[in-house]
Design a protein around this motif. Structure first.
Motif, PDB file in Angstrom:
ATOM      1  N   THR A   1       0.836  -1.197   0.000  1.00  0.00           N
ATOM      2  CA  THR A   1       0.000   0.000   0.000  1.00  0.00           C
ATOM      3  C   THR A   1       0.872   1.250   0.000  1.00  0.00           C
ATOM      4  O   THR A   1       0.563   2.241  -0.670  1.00  0.00           O
ATOM      5  CB  THR A   1      -0.960   0.002   1.209  1.00  0.00           C
ATOM      6  OG1 THR A   1      -1.667  -1.245   1.223  1.00  0.00           O
ATOM      7  CG2 THR A   1      -1.950   1.143   1.125  1.00  0.00           C
TER       8      THR A   1
ATOM      9  N   ALA B   1       2.163   1.697  -3.472  1.00  0.00           N
ATOM     10  CA  ALA B   1       1.098   2.219  -4.337  1.00  0.00           C
ATOM     11  C   ALA B   1       0.899   3.715  -4.080  1.00  0.00           C
ATOM     12  O   ALA B   1       0.726   4.485  -5.031  1.00  0.00           O
ATOM     13  CB  ALA B   1      -0.199   1.460  -4.095  1.00  0.00           C
TER      14      ALA B   1
ATOM     15  N   GLN C   1       1.317   6.859  -6.784  1.00  0.00           N
ATOM     16  CA  GLN C   1       0.272   7.859  -6.998  1.00  0.00           C
ATOM     17  C   GLN C   1       0.786   9.267  -6.675  1.00  0.00           C
ATOM     18  O   GLN C   1       0.472  10.235  -7.373  1.00  0.00           O
ATOM     19  CB  GLN C   1      -0.970   7.530  -6.162  1.00  0.00           C
ATOM     20  CG  GLN C   1      -1.679   6.252  -6.578  1.00  0.00           C
ATOM     21  CD  GLN C   1      -2.179   6.302  -8.011  1.00  0.00           C
ATOM     22  OE1 GLN C   1      -2.725   7.292  -8.482  1.00  0.00           O
ATOM     23  NE2 GLN C   1      -1.983   5.202  -8.724  1.00  0.00           N
ATOM     24  N   THR C   2       1.583   9.375  -5.623  1.00  0.00           N
ATOM     25  CA  THR C   2       2.145  10.675  -5.239  1.00  0.00           C
ATOM     26  C   THR C   2       3.071  11.197  -6.326  1.00  0.00           C
ATOM     27  O   THR C   2       2.980  12.361  -6.724  1.00  0.00           O
ATOM     28  CB  THR C   2       2.901  10.556  -3.902  1.00  0.00           C
ATOM     29  OG1 THR C   2       1.991  10.098  -2.893  1.00  0.00           O
ATOM     30  CG2 THR C   2       3.498  11.885  -3.482  1.00  0.00           C
TER      31      THR C   2
ATOM     32  N   ARG D   1       3.058  10.401  -9.443  1.00  0.00           N
ATOM     33  CA  ARG D   1       2.233  10.721 -10.620  1.00  0.00           C
ATOM     34  C   ARG D   1       1.591  12.094 -10.444  1.00  0.00           C
ATOM     35  O   ARG D   1       1.579  12.907 -11.367  1.00  0.00           O
ATOM     36  CB  ARG D   1       1.178   9.643 -10.816  1.00  0.00           C
ATOM     37  CG  ARG D   1       0.408   9.781 -12.113  1.00  0.00           C
ATOM     38  CD  ARG D   1      -0.492   8.591 -12.370  1.00  0.00           C
ATOM     39  NE  ARG D   1       0.342   7.420 -12.627  1.00  0.00           N
ATOM     40  CZ  ARG D   1       0.040   6.183 -12.234  1.00  0.00           C
ATOM     41  NH1 ARG D   1      -1.074   5.942 -11.573  1.00  0.00           N
ATOM     42  NH2 ARG D   1       0.834   5.172 -12.515  1.00  0.00           N
TER      43      ARG D   1
ATOM     44  N   LEU E   1      -4.300   5.348   1.129  1.00  0.00           N
ATOM     45  CA  LEU E   1      -4.039   5.373  -0.310  1.00  0.00           C
ATOM     46  C   LEU E   1      -5.003   6.332  -0.991  1.00  0.00           C
ATOM     47  O   LEU E   1      -6.209   6.269  -0.778  1.00  0.00           O
ATOM     48  CB  LEU E   1      -4.189   3.963  -0.885  1.00  0.00           C
ATOM     49  CG  LEU E   1      -3.928   3.798  -2.370  1.00  0.00           C
ATOM     50  CD1 LEU E   1      -2.524   4.245  -2.736  1.00  0.00           C
ATOM     51  CD2 LEU E   1      -4.149   2.352  -2.790  1.00  0.00           C
ATOM     52  N   GLN E   2      -4.471   7.236  -1.778  1.00  0.00           N
ATOM     53  CA  GLN E   2      -5.250   8.213  -2.530  1.00  0.00           C
ATOM     54  C   GLN E   2      -4.867   8.111  -4.003  1.00  0.00           C
ATOM     55  O   GLN E   2      -3.742   7.757  -4.332  1.00  0.00           O
ATOM     56  CB  GLN E   2      -4.937   9.637  -2.044  1.00  0.00           C
ATOM     57  CG  GLN E   2      -5.064   9.853  -0.550  1.00  0.00           C
ATOM     58  CD  GLN E   2      -6.503   9.850  -0.093  1.00  0.00           C
ATOM     59  OE1 GLN E   2      -7.376  10.334  -0.787  1.00  0.00           O
ATOM     60  NE2 GLN E   2      -6.744   9.264   1.070  1.00  0.00           N
ATOM     61  N   GLN E   3      -5.784   8.469  -4.867  1.00  0.00           N
ATOM     62  CA  GLN E   3      -5.506   8.479  -6.304  1.00  0.00           C
ATOM     63  C   GLN E   3      -4.754   9.755  -6.679  1.00  0.00           C
ATOM     64  O   GLN E   3      -4.854  10.780  -5.998  1.00  0.00           O
ATOM     65  CB  GLN E   3      -6.802   8.366  -7.101  1.00  0.00           C
ATOM     66  CG  GLN E   3      -7.502   7.025  -6.913  1.00  0.00           C
ATOM     67  CD  GLN E   3      -6.624   5.856  -7.309  1.00  0.00           C
ATOM     68  OE1 GLN E   3      -6.032   5.839  -8.387  1.00  0.00           O
ATOM     69  NE2 GLN E   3      -6.516   4.877  -6.428  1.00  0.00           N
ATOM     70  N   ALA E   4      -4.023   9.703  -7.779  1.00  0.00           N
ATOM     71  CA  ALA E   4      -3.195  10.825  -8.221  1.00  0.00           C
ATOM     72  C   ALA E   4      -4.010  12.099  -8.422  1.00  0.00           C
ATOM     73  O   ALA E   4      -3.560  13.191  -8.057  1.00  0.00           O
ATOM     74  CB  ALA E   4      -2.447  10.457  -9.500  1.00  0.00           C
TER      75      ALA E   4
ATOM     76  N   THR F   1      -6.750  13.089  -6.921  1.00  0.00           N
ATOM     77  CA  THR F   1      -7.091  13.647  -5.609  1.00  0.00           C
ATOM     78  C   THR F   1      -5.866  14.301  -4.990  1.00  0.00           C
ATOM     79  O   THR F   1      -5.947  15.415  -4.442  1.00  0.00           O
ATOM     80  CB  THR F   1      -7.619  12.535  -4.675  1.00  0.00           C
ATOM     81  OG1 THR F   1      -8.751  11.931  -5.292  1.00  0.00           O
ATOM     82  CG2 THR F   1      -7.989  13.080  -3.316  1.00  0.00           C
TER      83      THR F   1
END
Length: 155
Positions: A76, A79, A83-84, A86, A138-141, A143
């Protein structure tokens, strides 16, 4: 009466030996040397990037900083790091610093304890080194890009 068998030597297959020219030997050595040199340059560059990302003394040096509390063994965390990175592509030249506090190192573990932050967490600091916000999980890029834009505007 049995027939006697006459033994004959079979002709040994003729082997052809390719003579190596000086040019072919030197050319191969040059290619190998170039490959080793390229790998060395990549290795040094990667180490410098790694060392810069893990230098937590850079927090509070005038630029806003994003510090990921990270465990390299955690999928995690990995991941979140992807995302960070990105999300940070759009902020390359804006003066924000991305750092990693590896909780498996004494410095990273102490940093995480100081801010009471578990792994899979981003800490957002202003230029003076004051904690402004924690982002956990975990957050999406997309966001994260919004969070980073708001952080940059206020930092």
């Amino acid at each position: 009466m049995p027939k006697s068998r006459k033994r004959t030597k079979s002709a040994a297959p003729e082997t052809t030996r390719t003579a190596l020219s000086r040019r072919s030997v030197l050319g191969g050595g040059a290619a190998a040397s170039a490959a080793v040199l390229g790998a060395g340059v990549w290795g040094i560059s990667s180490f410098r990037t790694y060392a810069a990302e893990h230098d937590l003394t850079r927090v509070g040096n005038g630029d806003p900083a994003i510090v990921q509390i990270h465990d390299p063994q955690c999928p995690t965390c990995t991941a979140l790091q992807k995302q960070t990175r990105r999300a940070l592509r759009d902020f390359d030249d804006c003066g924000m610093t991305y750092l990693v506090a590896d909780i498996n190192t004494p410095e990273g573990a102490a940093f995480a304890r100081r801010y009471n932050a578990p792994h899979v967490t981003l800490l957002l600091f202003d230029g003076a080194g004051e904690l402004q916000r924690k982002v956990q999980g975990l957050q999406q890029a997309a966001t994260l890009a919004e969070v980073f834009a708001a952080h940059k505007a206020t930092a």
